[in-house]
Design a protein around this motif. Structure first.
Motif, mmCIF file in Angstrom:
data_model
loop_
_atom_site.group_PDB
_atom_site.id
_atom_site.type_symbol
_atom_site.label_atom_id
_atom_site.label_comp_id
_atom_site.label_asym_id
_atom_site.label_seq_id
_atom_site.Cartn_x
_atom_site.Cartn_y
_atom_site.Cartn_z
ATOM 1 N N UNK A 28 63.191 -47.634 -15.206
ATOM 2 C CA UNK A 28 62.224 -48.606 -14.705
ATOM 3 C C UNK A 28 62.120 -49.791 -15.646
ATOM 4 N N UNK A 29 62.244 -49.535 -16.944
ATOM 5 C CA UNK A 29 62.219 -50.615 -17.932
ATOM 6 C C UNK A 29 63.382 -51.574 -17.700
ATOM 7 N N UNK A 30 64.568 -51.038 -17.489
ATOM 8 C CA UNK A 30 65.734 -51.881 -17.230
ATOM 9 C C UNK A 30 65.560 -52.657 -15.929
ATOM 10 N N UNK A 31 65.002 -52.023 -14.919
ATOM 11 C CA UNK A 31 64.778 -52.688 -13.642
ATOM 12 C C UNK A 31 63.818 -53.853 -13.816
ATOM 13 N N UNK A 49 51.255 -51.934 -14.323
ATOM 14 C CA UNK A 49 51.353 -50.525 -13.950
ATOM 15 C C UNK A 49 52.576 -50.402 -13.064
ATOM 16 N N UNK A 50 53.156 -49.238 -13.016
ATOM 17 C CA UNK A 50 54.310 -49.012 -12.146
ATOM 18 C C UNK A 50 54.025 -47.804 -11.266
ATOM 19 N N UNK A 56 51.169 -43.755 -8.962
ATOM 20 C CA UNK A 56 51.416 -44.307 -10.295
ATOM 21 C C UNK A 56 52.285 -43.339 -11.085
ATOM 22 N N UNK A 57 53.167 -43.893 -11.894
ATOM 23 C CA UNK A 57 54.042 -43.070 -12.721
ATOM 24 C C UNK A 57 54.189 -43.713 -14.089
ATOM 25 N N UNK A 71 55.704 -52.708 -9.003
ATOM 26 C CA UNK A 71 55.161 -53.121 -10.278
ATOM 27 C C UNK A 71 53.837 -53.817 -9.963
ATOM 28 N N UNK A 72 52.746 -53.317 -10.536
ATOM 29 C CA UNK A 72 51.411 -53.775 -10.197
ATOM 30 C C UNK A 72 50.870 -54.639 -11.327
#
Length: 78
Positions: A28-31, A49-50, A56-57, A71-72
């Motif tokens: 998710x960080x790379x995305x 937040x993701x 949420x995760x 991505x919030x």
């Protein structure tokens, strides 16, 4: 193999779209890093937040084929 990324609030405004399909990322960080560069998002990762598949995760969650990722950004209301 792909994921759907949903955009809300200022991220939707910056991207100019509501959602897009992308290849399954390594993380998710790379995305988010890719999307930040592509769309000019100004929020740092630690300001968001993701969520994955409506829940949420953690940023360490491993994305999989078919996931819906959002991505919030911080929002204010009244």
């Amino acid at each position: 193999m792909s994921v759907t990324v949903l955009y809300f609030a200022v991220l939707r405004e910056a991207a100019g779209i509501n959602e897009e399909q992308l290849p399954v990322p390594d993380s998710l960080t790379a995305l988010y890093s890719l999307l930040r560069e592509r769309h000019g998002f100004r929020h740092a990762q630690n300001q968001l937040r993701v969520a994955c598949n409506g829940a949420f995760c953690e940023w360490q969650h491993a994305p999989a084929d078919g996931d819906v990722i959002a991505f919030i950004p911080p929002v204010s209301g009244g």
